[in-house]
Design a protein around this motif. Sequence first.
Motif, mmCIF file in Angstrom:
data_model
loop_
_atom_site.group_PDB
_atom_site.id
_atom_site.type_symbol
_atom_site.label_atom_id
_atom_site.label_comp_id
_atom_site.label_asym_id
_atom_site.label_seq_id
_atom_site.Cartn_x
_atom_site.Cartn_y
_atom_site.Cartn_z
ATOM 1 N N LEU A 8 0.834 -1.207 0.000
ATOM 2 C CA LEU A 8 0.000 0.000 0.000
ATOM 3 C C LEU A 8 0.867 1.256 0.000
ATOM 4 O O LEU A 8 0.579 2.216 -0.727
ATOM 5 N N ALA A 9 1.916 1.264 0.796
ATOM 6 C CA ALA A 9 2.809 2.429 0.841
ATOM 7 C C ALA A 9 3.500 2.636 -0.497
ATOM 8 O O ALA A 9 3.650 3.775 -0.957
ATOM 9 N N ALA A 10 3.902 1.561 -1.135
ATOM 10 C CA ALA A 10 4.574 1.663 -2.431
ATOM 11 C C ALA A 10 3.669 2.245 -3.511
ATOM 12 O O ALA A 10 4.148 2.844 -4.467
ATOM 13 N N THR A 11 2.372 2.063 -3.327
ATOM 14 C CA THR A 11 1.418 2.610 -4.294
ATOM 15 C C THR A 11 0.792 3.914 -3.786
ATOM 16 O O THR A 11 -0.249 4.334 -4.277
ATOM 17 N N ARG A 12 1.471 4.504 -2.799
ATOM 18 C CA ARG A 12 1.080 5.808 -2.238
ATOM 19 C C ARG A 12 -0.301 5.816 -1.586
ATOM 20 O O ARG A 12 -0.975 6.829 -1.540
#
Length: 76
Positions: A8-12
């Motif tokens: 989720l963090a990698a996809t902002r």
Amino acid sequence: YLNLASTLAATRRISEAILSLERILELSPRHARAKAEIGALYLVGGCRSEARVHLEAALAEDDSLLEAKQNLALLT
């Protein structure tokens, strides 16, 4: 939940990543890495006071977390 938070963090999708990490803390309140990751996400989002709280809590649980130390140093 940790892998989900990373994705989720990698996809902002920061808010969702934080929720996933908070779920870890509901299940395991002393999970240092989850606290450190929440702190890092708050730091990236510019929420410095929230970042500090979580990073310090992470290091109180496990003072060997290098990334948490580095992120905390960015706040000083």
